[in-house]
Design a protein around this motif. Structure first.
Motif, PDB file in Angstrom:
ATOM      1  N   GLY A 110       0.797  -1.223   0.000  1.00 62.10           N
ATOM      2  CA  GLY A 110       0.000   0.000   0.000  1.00 62.10           C
ATOM      3  C   GLY A 110       0.821   1.260   0.000  1.00 62.10           C
ATOM      4  N   SER A 111       2.148   1.124   0.046  1.00 66.89           N
ATOM      5  CA  SER A 111       3.014   2.303  -0.007  1.00 66.89           C
ATOM      6  C   SER A 111       2.935   2.960  -1.376  1.00 66.89           C
ATOM      7  CB  SER A 111       4.465   1.913   0.282  1.00 66.89           C
ATOM      8  OG  SER A 111       4.622   1.445   1.594  1.00 66.89           O
ATOM      9  N   ARG A 112       3.167   4.259  -1.386  1.00 72.51           N
ATOM     10  CA  ARG A 112       3.238   5.007  -2.636  1.00 72.51           C
ATOM     11  C   ARG A 112       4.713   5.279  -2.917  1.00 72.51           C
ATOM     12  NH1 ARG A 112      -0.476   7.467   0.426  1.00 72.51           N
ATOM     13  NH2 ARG A 112       0.674   9.444   0.594  1.00 72.51           N
ATOM     14  N   LEU A 113       5.181   4.809  -4.065  1.00 72.97           N
ATOM     15  CA  LEU A 113       6.618   4.745  -4.320  1.00 72.97           C
ATOM     16  C   LEU A 113       6.970   5.341  -5.679  1.00 72.97           C
ATOM     17  CD1 LEU A 113       7.032   1.096  -2.989  1.00 72.97           C
ATOM     18  CD2 LEU A 113       7.840   3.184  -1.846  1.00 72.97           C
ATOM     19  N   ASN A 114       6.616   6.596  -5.879  1.00 63.09           N
ATOM     20  CA  ASN A 114       7.045   7.300  -7.080  1.00 63.09           C
ATOM     21  C   ASN A 114       8.441   7.859  -6.822  1.00 63.09           C
ATOM     22  OD1 ASN A 114       4.372   6.815  -7.889  1.00 63.09           O
ATOM     23  ND2 ASN A 114       4.321   8.723  -9.059  1.00 63.09           N
ATOM     24  N   LEU A 115       9.435   7.259  -7.438  1.00 70.72           N
ATOM     25  CA  LEU A 115      10.829   7.633  -7.243  1.00 70.72           C
ATOM     26  C   LEU A 115      11.338   8.339  -8.493  1.00 70.72           C
ATOM     27  CD1 LEU A 115      12.184   4.315  -5.648  1.00 70.72           C
ATOM     28  CD2 LEU A 115      10.853   6.158  -4.579  1.00 70.72           C
ATOM     29  N   LEU A 116      12.207   9.328  -8.299  1.00 69.05           N
ATOM     30  CA  LEU A 116      12.733  10.117  -9.405  1.00 69.05           C
ATOM     31  C   LEU A 116      14.234  10.285  -9.204  1.00 69.05           C
ATOM     32  CD1 LEU A 116      12.025  11.779 -11.938  1.00 69.05           C
ATOM     33  CD2 LEU A 116      11.571  13.726 -10.425  1.00 69.05           C
ATOM     34  N   LEU A 117      15.009   9.951 -10.241  1.00 71.24           N
ATOM     35  CA  LEU A 117      16.466   9.909 -10.136  1.00 71.24           C
ATOM     36  C   LEU A 117      17.075  10.472 -11.409  1.00 71.24           C
ATOM     37  CD1 LEU A 117      18.895   8.610  -8.422  1.00 71.24           C
ATOM     38  CD2 LEU A 117      18.616   6.629  -9.934  1.00 71.24           C
ATOM     39  N   THR A 118      18.154  11.272 -11.270  1.00 73.49           N
ATOM     40  CA  THR A 118      18.879  11.746 -12.443  1.00 73.49           C
ATOM     41  C   THR A 118      20.358  11.869 -12.130  1.00 73.49           C
ATOM     42  OG1 THR A 118      18.988  13.455 -14.164  1.00 73.49           O
ATOM     43  CG2 THR A 118      18.559  14.199 -11.917  1.00 73.49           C
ATOM     44  N   ASP A 119      21.176  11.714 -13.178  1.00 74.53           N
ATOM     45  CA  ASP A 119      22.605  11.964 -13.074  1.00 74.53           C
ATOM     46  C   ASP A 119      23.008  13.117 -13.991  1.00 74.53           C
ATOM     47  OD1 ASP A 119      22.323  10.821 -15.551  1.00 74.53           O
ATOM     48  OD2 ASP A 119      23.811   9.241 -15.245  1.00 74.53           O
ATOM     49  N   GLY A 120      22.034  13.854 -14.476  1.00 75.64           N
ATOM     50  CA  GLY A 120      22.292  14.969 -15.368  1.00 75.64           C
ATOM     51  C   GLY A 120      22.292  14.605 -16.832  1.00 75.64           C
ATOM     52  N   ALA A 121      22.369  13.307 -17.138  1.00 74.24           N
ATOM     53  CA  ALA A 121      22.333  12.843 -18.519  1.00 74.24           C
ATOM     54  C   ALA A 121      21.110  11.983 -18.797  1.00 74.24           C
ATOM     55  CB  ALA A 121      23.596  12.056 -18.853  1.00 74.24           C
TER      56      ALA A 121
END
Length: 259
Positions: A180-191
């Motif tokens: 039931g957790s909400r797990l919208n993850l966002l990741l970047t390394d600039g490229a």
């Protein structure tokens, strides 16, 4: 809770995407259009960005609302970048962590944000602390659920896992421990940008030499597309792919990079 945004494109002021559009992250701090949990994102904010020829991003974070910070208004006007990650925060529960709990979290070339909440935090995910060395637990930036999620992701990245696999494996572990957790993850390394849609909204736009991935569109461009729930998104400045994350049993044991 929370809204976040990552952008890759031609260098332009931070404010071109974070402040100026009619429904920018700045406005989403008090008037989000598609937020399903919470109403006002005034418990902190942050922006991370990349300078030319420097792989390590800079960050500006504060504990208060984005609209109440005149210093950020100046930064947003003059600081230019071709890659950024920004977020406005609606805290799951009150804490004394201040700006340390505001995304983006950072490690090496990476910027990270979590839009969502861990069900039953912290007891539900206590068994997952075994995945982290004790030193990593002591180094947690804050005592909030998002900081713990970042610690799990960062551990995998530092171990050499591809970013897509690192996010997918982390979501699988957290969803199993805390259904039931909400797990919208966002990741970047600039490229590149890597994101998950798991329990909340995620939209993307690839147009005019720019890729934007966000909790919700910052304008009414009809080219914005919503990513289906339970998916993994990977993108560069010109290409984007979305693949299923659910059911968890269908994941290829996370032995190969997801692209």
């Amino acid at each position: 809770m929370c809204r976040h945004l990552a952008v890759l494109g031609h260098p332009e002021p931070l404010g071109a995407t974070v402040v100026e559009p009619p429904h920018a992250l700045f406005r989403q701090s008090w008037a989000p259009r598609r937020q399903r949990h919470g109403t006002v994102n005034a418990d902190g904010f942050g922006v991370g960005w990349y300078a030319p020829e420097d792989p390590v991003p800079a960050r500006y974070r504060r504990a208060g609302p984005i609209w109440a910070d005149p210093s950020f208004a100046d930064l947003a006007r003059v600081v230019r970048t071709g890659a950024l990650l920004a977020a406005v925060r609606d805290a799951t529960e009150a804490s004394a962590d201040g700006e340390a709990a505001a995304a983006p979290f950072a490690g090496g070339p990476w910027l990270f944000s979590h839009n969502g909440a861990l069900t039953g935090w912290p007891d539900s995910v206590a068994p997952l602390t075994a995945l982290l060395p004790r030193a990593d637990l002591l180094r947690l930036a804050a005592r909030c659920d998002s900081a713990f999620v970042w610690a799990l992701v960062e551990r995998r990245l530092r171990g050499g896992e591809p970013a897509g696999r690192a996010l997918a494996a982390t979501v699988a572990a957290l969803a199993s421990a805390a259904p039931g957790s909400r797990l919208n993850l966002l990741l970047t390394d600039g490229a590149s940008i890597i994101a998950t849609a798991w329990g909340d909204s995620l939209w993307y736009l690839v147009a005019d030499g720019r890729t934007a991935v966000a909790s919700e569109p910052y304008d009414d461009d009809p080219r914005w597309t919503e990513a289906p729930d339970r998916t993994l998104l990977t993108a560069t400045r010109t290409e984007l792919a979305v693949v299923p994350l659910s059911p968890l049993s269908s994941l290829p044991s996370l032995k190969e990079p997801v692209s």
